[in-house]
Design a protein around this motif. Sequence first.
Motif, PDB file in Angstrom:
ATOM      1  N   PHE A  34     -12.710  -5.889 -11.535  1.00  0.00           N
ATOM      2  CA  PHE A  34     -12.495  -7.310 -11.787  1.00  0.00           C
ATOM      3  C   PHE A  34     -13.234  -7.721 -13.059  1.00  0.00           C
ATOM      4  O   PHE A  34     -14.276  -7.172 -13.394  1.00  0.00           O
ATOM      5  CB  PHE A  34     -13.057  -8.158 -10.633  1.00  0.00           C
ATOM      6  N   TRP A  35     -12.688  -8.728 -13.735  1.00  0.00           N
ATOM      7  CA  TRP A  35     -13.402  -9.450 -14.773  1.00  0.00           C
ATOM      8  C   TRP A  35     -13.412 -10.931 -14.406  1.00  0.00           C
ATOM      9  O   TRP A  35     -12.366 -11.501 -14.073  1.00  0.00           O
ATOM     10  CB  TRP A  35     -12.734  -9.283 -16.136  1.00  0.00           C
ATOM     11  N   LEU A  47     -10.601 -13.623 -14.152  1.00  0.00           N
ATOM     12  CA  LEU A  47      -9.687 -13.446 -15.290  1.00  0.00           C
ATOM     13  C   LEU A  47      -8.560 -12.472 -14.939  1.00  0.00           C
ATOM     14  O   LEU A  47      -7.398 -12.713 -15.265  1.00  0.00           O
ATOM     15  CB  LEU A  47     -10.439 -12.895 -16.494  1.00  0.00           C
ATOM     16  N   LEU A  48      -8.935 -11.353 -14.338  1.00  0.00           N
ATOM     17  CA  LEU A  48      -7.944 -10.344 -13.983  1.00  0.00           C
ATOM     18  C   LEU A  48      -8.566  -9.343 -13.023  1.00  0.00           C
ATOM     19  O   LEU A  48      -9.781  -9.318 -12.840  1.00  0.00           O
ATOM     20  CB  LEU A  48      -7.390  -9.636 -15.226  1.00  0.00           C
ATOM     21  N   LYS A  49      -7.701  -8.511 -12.431  1.00  0.00           N
ATOM     22  CA  LYS A  49      -8.163  -7.516 -11.468  1.00  0.00           C
ATOM     23  C   LYS A  49      -7.283  -6.280 -11.550  1.00  0.00           C
ATOM     24  O   LYS A  49      -6.111  -6.356 -11.943  1.00  0.00           O
ATOM     25  CB  LYS A  49      -8.140  -8.090 -10.053  1.00  0.00           C
ATOM     26  N   TYR A  50      -7.853  -5.150 -11.161  1.00  0.00           N
ATOM     27  CA  TYR A  50      -7.113  -3.896 -11.094  1.00  0.00           C
ATOM     28  C   TYR A  50      -7.372  -3.264  -9.745  1.00  0.00           C
ATOM     29  O   TYR A  50      -8.525  -3.033  -9.352  1.00  0.00           O
ATOM     30  CB  TYR A  50      -7.556  -2.938 -12.202  1.00  0.00           C
ATOM     31  N   PHE A  51      -6.283  -2.960  -9.047  1.00  0.00           N
ATOM     32  CA  PHE A  51      -6.399  -2.256  -7.774  1.00  0.00           C
ATOM     33  C   PHE A  51      -5.760  -0.878  -7.875  1.00  0.00           C
ATOM     34  O   PHE A  51      -6.322   0.110  -7.405  1.00  0.00           O
ATOM     35  CB  PHE A  51      -5.733  -3.049  -6.648  1.00  0.00           C
ATOM     36  N   SER A  52      -4.581  -0.820  -8.472  1.00  0.00           N
ATOM     37  CA  SER A  52      -3.872   0.451  -8.609  1.00  0.00           C
ATOM     38  C   SER A  52      -2.689   0.217  -9.537  1.00  0.00           C
ATOM     39  O   SER A  52      -2.436  -0.909  -9.969  1.00  0.00           O
ATOM     40  CB  SER A  52      -3.391   0.973  -7.260  1.00  0.00           C
ATOM     41  N   ALA A  65      -7.041  -6.050 -19.762  1.00  0.00           N
ATOM     42  CA  ALA A  65      -8.052  -5.007 -19.599  1.00  0.00           C
ATOM     43  C   ALA A  65      -7.357  -3.700 -19.298  1.00  0.00           C
ATOM     44  O   ALA A  65      -6.264  -3.681 -18.709  1.00  0.00           O
ATOM     45  CB  ALA A  65      -9.028  -5.360 -18.473  1.00  0.00           C
ATOM     46  N   GLU A  66      -7.979  -2.610 -19.708  1.00  0.00           N
ATOM     47  CA  GLU A  66      -7.401  -1.290 -19.500  1.00  0.00           C
ATOM     48  C   GLU A  66      -8.348  -0.424 -18.684  1.00  0.00           C
ATOM     49  O   GLU A  66      -9.527  -0.264 -19.040  1.00  0.00           O
ATOM     50  CB  GLU A  66      -7.101  -0.609 -20.827  1.00  0.00           C
ATOM     51  N   PHE A  67      -7.849   0.129 -17.607  1.00  0.00           N
ATOM     52  CA  PHE A  67      -8.604   1.043 -16.761  1.00  0.00           C
ATOM     53  C   PHE A  67      -8.438   2.454 -17.312  1.00  0.00           C
ATOM     54  O   PHE A  67      -7.323   2.951 -17.452  1.00  0.00           O
ATOM     55  CB  PHE A  67      -8.072   0.969 -15.326  1.00  0.00           C
ATOM     56  N   SER A  72     -14.434   6.180 -17.109  1.00  0.00           N
ATOM     57  CA  SER A  72     -15.045   5.248 -16.139  1.00  0.00           C
ATOM     58  C   SER A  72     -15.246   3.880 -16.776  1.00  0.00           C
ATOM     59  O   SER A  72     -16.323   3.279 -16.676  1.00  0.00           O
ATOM     60  CB  SER A  72     -16.389   5.794 -15.616  1.00  0.00           C
ATOM     61  N   SER A  73     -14.195   3.416 -17.434  1.00  0.00           N
ATOM     62  CA  SER A  73     -14.322   2.147 -18.152  1.00  0.00           C
ATOM     63  C   SER A  73     -13.215   1.182 -17.774  1.00  0.00           C
ATOM     64  O   SER A  73     -12.134   1.581 -17.311  1.00  0.00           O
ATOM     65  CB  SER A  73     -14.305   2.382 -19.660  1.00  0.00           C
ATOM     66  N   PHE A  74     -13.502  -0.071 -17.987  1.00  0.00           N
ATOM     67  CA  PHE A  74     -12.533  -1.155 -17.726  1.00  0.00           C
ATOM     68  C   PHE A  74     -12.842  -2.250 -18.738  1.00  0.00           C
ATOM     69  O   PHE A  74     -13.397  -3.286 -18.425  1.00  0.00           O
ATOM     70  CB  PHE A  74     -12.672  -1.648 -16.288  1.00  0.00           C
ATOM     71  N   ASN A  75     -12.488  -2.030 -19.981  1.00  0.00           N
ATOM     72  CA  ASN A  75     -12.835  -2.937 -21.072  1.00  0.00           C
ATOM     73  C   ASN A  75     -11.883  -4.117 -21.154  1.00  0.00           C
ATOM     74  O   ASN A  75     -10.666  -3.972 -20.984  1.00  0.00           O
ATOM     75  CB  ASN A  75     -12.850  -2.191 -22.404  1.00  0.00           C
TER      76      ASN A  75
END
Lengths: 114, 112
Positions: A34-35, A47-52, A65-67, A72-75
């Motif tokens: 999450f950001w 702001l945004l989220k990544y689950f899959s 954002a990019e996973f 091991s980054s989520f910039n």
Amino acid sequence: AQSVTQPDIHITVSEGASLELRCNYSYGATPYLFWYVQSPGQGLQLLLKYFSGDTLVQGIKGFEAEFKRSQSSFNLRKPSVHWSDAAEYFCAVASDTGRRALTFGSGTRLQVQP
Amino acid sequence: NAGVTQTPKFQVLKTGQSMTLQCAQDMNHNSMYWYRQDPGMGLRLIYYSASEGTTDKGEVPNGYNVSRLNKREFSLRLESAAPSQTSVYFCASSEQENTEAFFGQGTRLTVV
């Protein structure tokens, strides 16, 4: 236990310039990422989220954002910063086992110069 | 739509005094949290409640207690306040533990 590192405490960019805020996480399996943004005296807004799925996620206010599992980054990125983007930004990670509550990084304060 | 409501917004306590921070959410969320925010340290989890009837310690639980009064309300109690507890306290809620958390506006607590 999961952890999050935001290496940049404070960043200053000019209005209209591009922005990238760094976030590195430590977690063995696929994390939930999450950001959040916090304006002075306010609570946190997602702001945004990544689950899959797609590793490039779009959020509100023109942020993305990019996973990258290998790093091991989520910039967090934005192509053109507006003066209203000045705020503090927090990256957070959650796991799918054990204690699953969000763990936050220490934050990056963004200043925007005219 | 109120979301997450915290009271009070500001509080000054003397060392040794007790107080309870109140939090209520109207989103029918299962999970609720208390975080504290200190400069340069981000948000640290004090206690959380994964679901009604359960509470668990987070990273920094010492000096605090919590009560999940019902599905809507989750209070944080300082039994004997210390200057080290000067901080901004945020309550949050989420549908499940590891989903998007919604935050209240915070309580700025000063212990003198």
